[in-house]
Design an enzyme around this catalytic site. Sequence first.
Site, PDB file in Angstrom:
ATOM      1  CD  GLU A  14      -2.794  -1.326   2.237  1.00 31.33           C
ATOM      2  OE1 GLU A  14      -3.915  -0.935   2.541  1.00 31.33           O
ATOM      3  OE2 GLU A  14      -2.136  -2.136   2.911  1.00 31.33           O
ATOM      4  CG  ASP A  87      -1.773  -2.525   5.736  1.00 29.84           C
ATOM      5  OD1 ASP A  87      -0.586  -2.779   5.483  1.00 29.84           O
ATOM      6  OD2 ASP A  87      -2.163  -1.395   6.086  1.00 29.84           O
ATOM      7  CG  ASP A  89      -6.642  -4.268   7.629  1.00 30.51           C
ATOM      8  OD1 ASP A  89      -6.566  -4.286   6.381  1.00 30.51           O
ATOM      9  OD2 ASP A  89      -6.389  -3.247   8.298  1.00 30.51           O
ATOM     10  CD  GLU A  91     -11.103  -0.526   4.723  1.00 27.46           C
ATOM     11  OE1 GLU A  91     -10.883  -0.021   3.608  1.00 27.46           O
ATOM     12  OE2 GLU A  91     -12.257  -0.632   5.188  1.00 27.46           O
ATOM     13  CE1 TYR A 303      -1.734  -3.379   9.327  1.00 26.46           C
ATOM     14  CE2 TYR A 303      -3.533  -4.546  10.394  1.00 26.46           C
ATOM     15  CZ  TYR A 303      -3.079  -3.626   9.468  1.00 26.46           C
ATOM     16  OH  TYR A 303      -3.980  -2.946   8.697  1.00 26.46           O
ATOM     17  NE  ARG A 305      -5.430   1.145  10.371  1.00 22.25           N
ATOM     18  CZ  ARG A 305      -4.313   1.448   9.744  1.00 22.25           C
ATOM     19  NH1 ARG A 305      -3.516   0.480   9.319  1.00 22.25           N
ATOM     20  NH2 ARG A 305      -3.971   2.697   9.524  1.00 22.25           N
ATOM     21  CG  HIS A 349      -3.938  -8.966  12.584  1.00 26.30           C
ATOM     22  ND1 HIS A 349      -3.546  -9.646  11.478  1.00 26.30           N
ATOM     23  CD2 HIS A 349      -4.924  -8.131  12.189  1.00 26.30           C
ATOM     24  CE1 HIS A 349      -4.251  -9.239  10.445  1.00 26.30           C
ATOM     25  NE2 HIS A 349      -5.100  -8.322  10.854  1.00 26.30           N
TER      26      HIS A 349
END
Length: 616
Positions: A14, A87, A89, A91, A303, A305, A349
């Site tokens: 990203e 990432d 997750d 998103e 990570y 989030r 996570h």
Amino acid sequence: MNSHKPAYKLVIVESPAKARTISKFLGRNYKVEASQGHVRDLPKSQLGVDVEHDFEPKYITIRGRGEVLERIRKEAKGAKSIILATDPDREGEAISWHLATILGIDPESECRVEFNEITEKTVKSAIKQPRAVNMQLVNAQQARRLLDRLVGYKISPLLWVKIKKGLSAGRVQSVATRMVVDREQEIEQFEPEEYWFVDAELRAGGKQLHARLIALDGERVSLSDQAQADAAKACVEQGGFVIRSVKRGEKRKHPAPPFTTSNLQQEASRKLGFTTAKTMQIAQQLYEGVDIEGRGTLGLISYIRTDSVRLSDEAVAAAREAIAARYGAEYVPEKPNVYKGRKSAQDAHEAIRPANIDLRPEEIKASLTKDQFNLYKLVYLRFVACQMADALYETQQIEIASESGAVLRSSAERLKFAGFTAVYEEGTDDAPAQDEAQAGAMADVNEGDKAELLGDEATQHFTQAPPRYTEASLVRALEEKGIGRPSTYAPTISTITSHDYVIKEGKYLKPTPLGRVVTGLMKEHFADIVDLKFTNQMEEELDGIENGKAQWRDVLADFYGDFSKEMNEAEKAMDGVKLKVPDVLSDEYCDVCGRQMVVKKGRFGYFLACPGFPEC
């Protein structure tokens, strides 16, 4: 002889920072490109959701991403294979799916990798374990995006007509604003209640004791006015004190769990004064990689989030080893500390932790900005502390009785073994409770010893209204009520403050008149949208899509049926109605006509205006 260079593998992440870090680990056979976040989204100029045809979304290339996509397409043509490494997750999964669609990659092929931390070992290991794009994660993200679009694009135009142009409504932001408004109303309606304490200083066993009156004539004391307090004080002053009981014990204090996104935002607010947005910005830098002198670019934390307090066995073993070496074997608990997460946690996570326990904050301080160092140190120490032994305290509780029937209590504690407190202690939002006298020094006294009264006083107190939310306490409340998810807390708070629904006074959040009017309209006409239980239930349904227990189109259809009815009823009920936002009065008066000036907001911020404009 073939003059062509061997083809490379293209890795797409990203952010450019992440791309730089990863390309250093992977070497010449790989090219790493950055998508710079999402590349496709719903159009801004229209709803972009076909509610008549099973909620089919209309995705377009985000403005400004055309050049990025052109570069990625060009690199993709010369690549042996394409690896999507966005990432780990919802998103990130959605971005990978959009990229796969644009580049003509079969999402069911082994094209997707993920890493929880950006270290050479983790990245190289992840590249060898590709998988298909997880469509359950993608569909959970799509459902959230479409839900938010339906709410925002249907209700916002109503707010423009009925209140003023430029307003917006959102599923999570409307609930967060409501919570701030409700808290302000609680504060305004709060009626303080009076209560009194009688405290005394006594001497026993050669030591001075601080004690509080807890009982009179066998009844627990509750003093609600001065007359009662004075009578209780007079009773204490009759003297004749003797030690009635001495209880000695031991108290254990457990370390706090490692950081989740929410805990990190709360603690960085308390200890560093960071906003939630700033915390996430700095944490993202630490996760993606920082240039460390003599070591190259390294991802410093895992990570960011996450709602999980789980840690990998490898990370726990490394922490225990480091604790034994630095502090001694007695600081390492017999078994590793394991923490229980929230019931509603997705647990996708690990908790947030340092990527490498050997990178001590002080050793790399010169390579970090002040904010990066402070946040890294916070994550590092919290992680080390969470695997350390409990702190031990010696406790003492002495009850002292008088001939007149008064019983006073003196409490004391002494640190016996520091345990994790040698490294880190969690901050708190709450004021200390006042129902117990403050712990004093330990005293060597025994049952039956006489005590001498040195002095006493009666003090008046009032119950306090609940405090306004801070960013930290609002995040905690949102998490406790199951509203939003780790990735939504910071953007939600940024949205409600930038839209002028909520302002910050010092560290506290206060609703504006606009925030109150919008919340009033939402409560009256869109009760479900601002209902905390309903919003929590929607989050659970999104989790259900992720877990394969629900279909995303079904979830949208269930929601939209009731929502469109509410929308029609609101439009009918508000036909011809225009809501006025009351002005905020200032302390200044107009030089010309003498009227009290009001606070207005313009393109360049707040300003003072005369309410008599345009006549004045």
